[in-house]
Write an enzyme that holds these catalytic residues in place. Structure first.
Site, PDB file in Angstrom:
ATOM      1  N   LYS A 161       4.717  -4.335  -0.423  1.00  0.00           N
ATOM      2  CA  LYS A 161       3.388  -4.155  -1.001  1.00  0.00           C
ATOM      3  C   LYS A 161       2.814  -5.537  -1.315  1.00  0.00           C
ATOM      4  O   LYS A 161       3.553  -6.464  -1.708  1.00  0.00           O
ATOM      5  CB  LYS A 161       3.465  -3.291  -2.259  1.00  0.00           C
ATOM      6  CG  LYS A 161       3.628  -1.812  -1.945  1.00  0.00           C
ATOM      7  CD  LYS A 161       2.375  -1.237  -1.289  1.00  0.00           C
ATOM      8  CE  LYS A 161       2.445   0.270  -1.126  1.00  0.00           C
ATOM      9  NZ  LYS A 161       1.238   0.797  -0.443  1.00  0.00           N
ATOM     10  N   ASP A 189       1.695  -4.215   3.433  1.00  0.00           N
ATOM     11  CA  ASP A 189       0.510  -3.407   3.121  1.00  0.00           C
ATOM     12  C   ASP A 189      -0.288  -4.102   2.025  1.00  0.00           C
ATOM     13  O   ASP A 189       0.161  -4.191   0.878  1.00  0.00           O
ATOM     14  CB  ASP A 189       0.963  -2.019   2.639  1.00  0.00           C
ATOM     15  CG  ASP A 189      -0.209  -1.077   2.415  1.00  0.00           C
ATOM     16  OD1 ASP A 189      -1.359  -1.507   2.615  1.00  0.00           O
ATOM     17  OD2 ASP A 189       0.041   0.085   2.042  1.00  0.00           O
ATOM     18  N   GLU A 215      -1.013  -3.879   7.176  1.00  0.00           N
ATOM     19  CA  GLU A 215      -1.780  -2.672   6.872  1.00  0.00           C
ATOM     20  C   GLU A 215      -2.931  -2.966   5.911  1.00  0.00           C
ATOM     21  O   GLU A 215      -2.732  -3.617   4.881  1.00  0.00           O
ATOM     22  CB  GLU A 215      -0.795  -1.666   6.257  1.00  0.00           C
ATOM     23  CG  GLU A 215      -1.351  -0.301   5.986  1.00  0.00           C
ATOM     24  CD  GLU A 215      -0.221   0.648   5.543  1.00  0.00           C
ATOM     25  OE1 GLU A 215       0.945   0.454   5.925  1.00  0.00           O
ATOM     26  OE2 GLU A 215      -0.535   1.575   4.788  1.00  0.00           O
ATOM     27  N   ASP A 240      -5.193   2.175   7.010  1.00  0.00           N
ATOM     28  CA  ASP A 240      -4.697   3.278   6.177  1.00  0.00           C
ATOM     29  C   ASP A 240      -5.872   3.892   5.412  1.00  0.00           C
ATOM     30  O   ASP A 240      -6.392   4.937   5.807  1.00  0.00           O
ATOM     31  CB  ASP A 240      -3.593   2.776   5.234  1.00  0.00           C
ATOM     32  CG  ASP A 240      -3.065   3.883   4.329  1.00  0.00           C
ATOM     33  OD1 ASP A 240      -3.502   5.034   4.467  1.00  0.00           O
ATOM     34  OD2 ASP A 240      -2.209   3.608   3.461  1.00  0.00           O
ATOM     35  N   LYS A 264      -1.747  10.113   7.138  1.00  0.00           N
ATOM     36  CA  LYS A 264      -1.056  10.773   6.017  1.00  0.00           C
ATOM     37  C   LYS A 264      -1.572  12.204   5.954  1.00  0.00           C
ATOM     38  O   LYS A 264      -2.792  12.422   6.016  1.00  0.00           O
ATOM     39  CB  LYS A 264      -1.338  10.049   4.702  1.00  0.00           C
ATOM     40  CG  LYS A 264      -0.711   8.660   4.653  1.00  0.00           C
ATOM     41  CD  LYS A 264      -1.027   7.932   3.366  1.00  0.00           C
ATOM     42  CE  LYS A 264      -0.397   6.537   3.396  1.00  0.00           C
ATOM     43  NZ  LYS A 264      -0.917   5.662   2.330  1.00  0.00           N
TER      44      LYS A 264
HETATM   45 MG   LIG Z   1      -1.079   1.913   2.787  1.00  0.00          MG
END
Ligand SMILES: [Mg+2]
Length: 355
Positions: A161, A189, A215, A240, A264
């Site tokens: 992250k 990401d 991402e 995303d 997702k």
């Molecule tokens: Mg993401």
């Protein structure tokens, strides 16, 4: 077959330790398990896991919307999944995780009616699916330690992250590559946390550390920004938050904005929409990742079934179960050894849910 009842149950997902991302620090979340009952005794389980900053939904909105969906879906044939999506969309726009809750339960019923696991009903086979593990933003030392613990537990892929401090993000990438070796797959990401110039600088700095994919560097609405960044870097760029449904996918693909789409189920309104996105992407030479929100074994199992049925899903980020404590009342479904997922030889999603 007819739908006779749609039930919901709120379940608490408690994290083993807080997850720090650009949106803030998360310690626990509530998810909604959905049960669709039919007049033939078959029932299906689904899950709606709303995440306000991305889907604009709350627990209360999901419960209210599912109550409204129930009013128009009682008496409908649960196998007519396309028609049911049209009915839900005709009833309430947007609200993708509420719709995913219904959709996943419908696919559970569909595959149970065929007496096969869901991945077979979707045209797939039991094949290897390996998820990465998400590493929370922290000090460089803590992040290295978390990666090393993940590798010890059998993971070969991690997702770092990032997005709070771009200089820290580049330092973390360098330090983790140097201390954890070349075999590890490292994704990052940024969760919309960088601006255009920061994104180009950081991605080009990190290319030499073998970054697998980057991402969502910039704001979700900035498709043109993604396209411009993609033209200036050599690392695969992934969308995303810019991608919810197949219409977003079309916009991103037409703009040549990214190399990978992160699907997702909570954004795509479930499996029906996920398949539409994946087909569009595959036809455009773009690969997909299947990702997740904080989800219970119900939605994570659905994601693994979807991945097993779609070769174009080349990356898997179904790591919610590694972060949460066991969900009482939900047995079976996907099991993980390190990041490698396996599904039980059972019909439908392969779950026993106690309600
Ligand atoms: Mg993401």
């Amino acid at each position: 077959m007819k739908i006779t009842r749609i039930k919901t149950e709120v379940t608490q997902l408690v994290l083993k330790k807080p997850l720090v991302v650009t949106f803030g620090s998360i310690e626990a979340m509530e998810t909604i398990i959905v049960k669709i009952e039919t007049d033939e005794g078959l029932c299906g389980y689904g899950e709606a896991s709303p995440f306000g900053p991305v889907t604009g939904e709350t627990k209360e909105s999901v419960l209210s919307n599912i109550r409204d969906f129930e009013k128009v879906l009682i008496g409908e044939n649960p196998l007519e999944i396309e028609r049911i999506h049209r009915k839900m969309n005709g009833c309430i726009a947007f609200n993708p995780s509420a719709k995913a809750g219904i959709d996943i339960a419908l696919y559970d019923i569909y595959s149970k009616s065929l007496n096969v696991p869901l991945y077979i009903a979707l045209g797939g086979k039991n094949q290897e699916v390996e998820s990465d593990k998400t590493i929370s933003i922290g000090t460089i030392e803590n992040m290295i330690e978390d990666v090393q613990l993940a590798m010890k537990a059998g993971f070969t892929k991690v997702k770092l992250k990032a997005g709070i401090d771009v200089f820290h993000d580049v330092k973390a990438m360098k330090a983790i590559r140097e201390s954890c070796g070349d075999e590890l797959t490292i994704r990052m990401d940024a969760n919309q946390g960088w601006n255009f110039a920061q994104a180009i600088w950081a991605i080009n700095e990190m290319e030499k550390y073998r970054l697998d994919a980057l991402e969502q560097p910039v704001a979700y609405w900035d498709v043109d920004g993604l396209r411009k960044i993609r033209n200036k870097v050599n690392v695969p760029l992934m969308a995303d938050e810019s991608l919810h449904d197949e219409k977003d996918a079309m916009k991103l693909l037409k703009s040549d904005a990214v190399d990978v789409l992160n699907i997702k189920l909570m954004k795509s309104k479930g499996i029906h929409g996920a398949m539409k996105i994946n087909h569009l992407a595959e036809s455009s030479g773009v690969e997909c990742m299947i990702g997740c929100m904080l989800e219970s074994p119900v939605a994570i199992s659905a994601g693994v079934h979807f991945a097993m049925a779609n070769k174009n899903v080349t990356r898997v980020d179904l790591d919610s179960l590694f972060a949460i404590k066991k969900c009482p009342g939900i047995e079976g479904g996907v099991e993980f050894k390190g990041g490698r997922a396996s599904l039980p030889d059972k019909v439908g999603l392969g779950l026993d849910v106690g309600f």
